[in-house]
Design an enzyme around this catalytic site. Structure first.
Site, PDB file in Angstrom:
ATOM      1  N   LEU A  35      -1.528 -45.563 -28.453  1.00  0.00           N
ATOM      2  CA  LEU A  35      -0.909 -45.713 -27.133  1.00  0.00           C
ATOM      3  C   LEU A  35      -1.352 -44.604 -26.185  1.00  0.00           C
ATOM      4  CD1 LEU A  35       2.749 -46.542 -28.246  1.00  0.00           C
ATOM      5  CD2 LEU A  35       1.132 -48.131 -27.229  1.00  0.00           C
ATOM      6  N   GLY A  38      -1.667 -36.828 -26.439  1.00  0.00           N
ATOM      7  CA  GLY A  38      -1.013 -35.713 -25.759  1.00  0.00           C
ATOM      8  C   GLY A  38      -1.693 -34.415 -26.157  1.00  0.00           C
ATOM      9  N   VAL A  43      -0.207 -40.651 -29.990  1.00  0.00           N
ATOM     10  CA  VAL A  43       0.939 -41.538 -30.148  1.00  0.00           C
ATOM     11  C   VAL A  43       0.407 -42.926 -30.509  1.00  0.00           C
ATOM     12  CG1 VAL A  43       2.968 -42.558 -29.064  1.00  0.00           C
ATOM     13  CG2 VAL A  43       2.266 -40.240 -28.454  1.00  0.00           C
ATOM     14  N   LYS A  56       4.440 -40.346 -33.160  1.00  0.00           N
ATOM     15  CA  LYS A  56       3.698 -39.188 -32.654  1.00  0.00           C
ATOM     16  C   LYS A  56       3.179 -38.433 -33.859  1.00  0.00           C
ATOM     17  CE  LYS A  56       2.440 -35.971 -29.635  1.00  0.00           C
ATOM     18  NZ  LYS A  56       3.090 -35.354 -28.473  1.00  0.00           N
ATOM     19  N   ASP A 147       7.828 -30.336 -18.301  1.00  0.00           N
ATOM     20  CA  ASP A 147       6.560 -30.975 -17.945  1.00  0.00           C
ATOM     21  C   ASP A 147       6.808 -32.328 -17.279  1.00  0.00           C
ATOM     22  OD1 ASP A 147       3.878 -31.353 -17.662  1.00  0.00           O
ATOM     23  OD2 ASP A 147       3.447 -31.672 -19.783  1.00  0.00           O
TER      24      ASP A 147
END
Lengths: 315, 250
Positions: A35, A38, A43, A56, A147
């Site tokens: 998906l 990061g 992910v 994750k 963030d």
């Protein structure tokens, strides 16, 4: 940086169709597709025991653990879910390495700004208010999201609900923000420290609202950044009803998400009031002019009927 | 990661360079030595847009690995974000090492954080986080000022101001000092003595000499000396109970 080689490990170890069980809790997973990526790992959409989950998975147990910690805290927040629910924290033992992971709820949707760009201006306050409510709940729990950026705020496909994703930057109030994205970071724009406090998130939230009004991000210019930000806010037609609020948030003027939300609500009500008055005036104007359009419609309808009648008669 | 007991201070050298050393001792050896002094060496290699000097930067990772730190090779324009990230990562890495040592004390020689079940890991991580927030941090910034660095210095300055914002947002104290190398007569030149905030460095950066040599090894050696002198001074100043406080307790 060793990060790159670590990412290489992940690329080598993970692929759609891979099935495994967690080392500690023995729950089965099957990877479906990637998906996203990061800072701390990938992910994956995966098939778990009870259906789809987002997995994750990284190489550094430290950062994966820290994120899972935050998600665990999220689920303790009463009422509406702020982010994805956490299901499982475990390790994947492959032939060559131990890859820490956590499984969470898979939320389908579009990111905040993309969602808004395809929709009318009436959607902006609807989502902004939701975002501020979520931030408010988070702050009350003693956390700052950190963030905050469009990619980390998802609008669910089914119910247009705002949810926060990627808690890598989430920090306890009073500590220092560790992860941020320059464009949404007030430190970068010289508007304050990186101490985790509500004003930090509200700056980023305001920047996201500004984002919705422009096709792409602007570059920071050297010199007076405050006036550059002001120009950005005041030049966009889309932001006109809320420009004082957005600018105030950028300058750190709102001590709480609640206060910013209330101002937003007030301006939404004002806008509604104005458009109602406008509609009334338009209706009045139309009445005075008479209603030629209605008349023409009725006349032509009658005419068509008459023609039909003639046709039927002639057969 | 050398598991050293530490006395509540994290010491880092942040080396910024755009080329490899060509004079004096091997910087990799000196970086390894730094660990004996409880000093971590982080290296940021600055590369040009046209990637001309990438070969010269091969040393960067080796120095950081030997120095127990973190390395990263970046374009000058991405400097700010990277400097912050590298410093943070190195802090966590060092603290993680310390906590792992403590764990070994508690759980036995072979246990590290990775061997704990995820539940327990979370608790350990909280401790690491907490230490990172409160620990006293001393960062010695060591800037290569050979001729090729001239046009990158404004970005270096921006990056350091940004680092100062980040680290001063912690609850714990941070002290910075700034040195350039090569110096006129010594291996390094002091631009800024220990200070909590890096204010504008414009004045200091105009003093830079830009020579052709890059004596990275001797510069690191001199930087270690700075830490040693500081420690010596502190021992004299500190009263006894500070000394007895010693390392972190759980």
């Amino acid at each position: 940086m060793r990060m790159n080689s670590a990412k290489g490990d992940l690329d080598f170890e993970l692929y759609p169709g891979l099935a495994f069980r967690g080392k500690w809790n023995r729950k089965p997973y099957k990877l479906i597709r990637k998906l996203g990526a990061g800072v701390t790992g990938y992910v994956y959409l995966a098939e778990g025991e009870t259906g789809s989950v987002a997995l994750k998975i990284g190489t550094e147990p430290m950062s994966i653990t820290a994120e899972a910690n935050v998600l665990k805290q999220f689920s303790k927040v009463q009422g509406k879910p702020l982010g994805p629910c956490l299901f499982d924290v475990d390790d994947f033992l492959s032939a060559n390495s131990v890859l820490p992971f956590y499984a969470m709820e898979y939320i389908e949707g579009e990111n905040f700004v993309d969602f808004l760009r395809g929709k009318g201006p009436e959607w902006l306050p609807v989502l902004a208010l939701q975002l501020l409510s979520a931030l408010s709940a988070l702050h009350q729990q003693g956390w700052v999201f950190g963030d905050l950026k469009p990619e980390n705020v998802i609008v669910t496909r089914r119910s247009a609900e705002v949810r926060l994703l990627d808690v890598g930057g989430t920090t306890r109030v009073g500590r220092a923000i560790k992860e941020y994205t320059e464009y949404y970071d007030r430190g970068y724009w010289e508007q304050g420290t990186r101490k985790a406090e509500p004003t930090y998130d509200l700056f980023a939230a305001a920047m996201m609202v500004v984002d919705c009004a422009y096709p792409r991000q602007v570059k920071k210019e050297r010199g007076n950044t405050a006036s550059q930000l002001k120009k950005l806010v005041y030049q966009a037609p889309l932001l006109k009803p809320y420009r004082e609020i957005v600018y105030k948030a950028l300058m750190g003027g709102y001590g709480s998400a609640e206060a910013m939300k209330n101002d937003f609500l007030a301006s939404v009500k004002q806008t509604e009031e104005r458009s109602r008055v406008k509609r009334k005036q338009q209706r009045k104007a139309r009445k005075q002019k008479g209603a030629p359009i209605d008349l023409i419609l009725v006349m032509s309808f009658v005419l068509i009927l008459f023609v039909l009648y003639l046709l039927i008669q002639s057969f | 990661m050398e598991g050293k007991r530490m006395n509540g201070t994290l010491r880092q050298i942040l080396l910024m360079t755009d080329g490899h050393s060509n004079y004096g001792e091997d910087p990799v050896a000196i970086a390894r030595l730094a660990q004996e002094y409880d000093v971590t060496v982080n290296v940021i290699g600055i590369t040009d847009e046209n990637r001309e000097n990438e070969k010269g930067l091969q040393e960067v990772e080796a120095i950081a690995l030997a120095g127990g730190g973190v390395s990263e090779i970046v374009f000058a324009r991405q400097l700010a974000k990277t400097v912050q990230m590298v410093t943070r990562k190195a802090m966590t890495q060092t603290l993680h090492g310390v906590v792992n040592q403590e764990l070994k004390q508690i759980l036995g020689q072979n246990d590290e954080m990775e061997d704990l079940p995820p539940e327990k890991r979370g608790q350990v991580m909280e401790v690491v986080d907490d230490l990172g927030e409160k620990v006293l941090l001393e960062v010695l910034v060591l800037i290569d000022t050979s001729a090729s660095m001239t046009n990158k210095l404004p970005m270096v300055q921006e990056a350091l101001l940004d680092l100062s914002i980040s680290l001063n947002s912690r609850s714990g104290d941070t002290k910075f000092s700034l040195y350039s190398f090569p110096g006129k007569r010594n291996p390094i030149e002091r631009l800024l003595d220990w200070t909590p905030k890096l204010q504008s460095l414009t004045a200091t950066f105009t003093k830079l000499s830009t020579a052709g040599m890059t004596p990275t090894g001797p510069a690191l050696q001199a930087a270690l000396q700075v830490f040693e002198e500081r420690r010596g001074k502190r021992r004299l100043e500190d009263d006894e109970n500070e000394q007895r406080q010693g390392r972190f307790g759980f």
